[in-house]
Design a protein around this motif. Structure first.
Motif, short mmCIF file in Angstrom:
data_model
loop_
_atom_site.label_atom_id
_atom_site.label_comp_id
_atom_site.label_asym_id
_atom_site.label_seq_id
_atom_site.Cartn_x
_atom_site.Cartn_y
_atom_site.Cartn_z
N PHE A 52 75.49 33.23 39.71
CA PHE A 52 75.30 33.40 38.99
C PHE A 52 75.29 31.65 38.94
N ASP A 53 75.98 30.73 39.06
CA ASP A 53 75.36 29.13 39.44
C ASP A 53 74.21 28.98 40.57
N GLY A 54 73.76 30.04 41.56
CA GLY A 54 72.97 29.86 42.38
C GLY A 54 73.50 30.02 43.83
N ARG A 70 66.53 33.52 41.30
CA ARG A 70 67.06 34.14 39.83
C ARG A 70 66.47 33.35 39.23
N ASP A 71 65.64 33.68 38.14
CA ASP A 71 65.27 32.52 36.81
C ASP A 71 66.10 32.95 35.27
N SER A 72 66.88 31.87 35.54
CA SER A 72 67.93 32.24 34.15
C SER A 72 67.47 32.19 32.31
N ASP A 75 65.61 35.51 32.54
CA ASP A 75 67.41 36.96 32.50
C ASP A 75 67.01 37.87 34.04
N VAL A 77 66.38 38.31 38.16
CA VAL A 77 66.97 37.86 40.09
C VAL A 77 65.66 38.37 40.29
#
Length: 121
Positions: A52-54, A70-72, A75, A77
């Motif tokens: 989640f931190d890339g 990912r594109d937070s 939401d 990946v």
């Protein structure tokens, strides 16, 4: 948590595809999303994962050909796959889980529907 993979299709050898994994629900218990694939007659195998931190990690044979991102805000990946070969044919799944000690551990029983990738020679 719900996961929905998409973006598969038929591509010629040497081509590229970008798969997407839409993630919904409460994800606070986990720290990573993983991609797996299952070829015809084969076991499901890990392809790549991203925390989640890339931080990204890749199966050794996939390094240099795939990129997970990912594109937070969305939401979502992604799995960008290049220089595809017929042996890359299979159903690609995304999962949610934990990445630690240089290994990805998928959460039990939480898998997306999968998306079929077919690479023709």
């Amino acid at each position: 948590v719900q996961l929905q993979a998409s973006g598969g299709g038929l591509v010629q050898a040497g081509g590229s595809l970008r798969l997407s994994c839409a993630v919904s629900g409460v994800t606070a218990r986990y720290n990573a999303i993983g991609w797996y694939r299952q070829g015809p007659g084969k076991q499901r195998e890990w392809v790549a994962s991203i925390t989640f931190d890339g931080s990204a990690a890749y199966e050794d044979s996939m390094k240099g050909r795939v990129t997970v991102s990912r594109d937070s805000a969305k939401d979502t990946v992604y799995l960008q796959m290049n220089r595809l070969a017929p042996e890359d044919t299979g159903v690609y799944y995304c999962s949610i889980g934990h990445y630690y000690d240089s290994r990805y551990y998928p959460a039990a029983g939480i898998w997306g529907q999968g998306t079929l990738v077919t690479v023709s020679s």
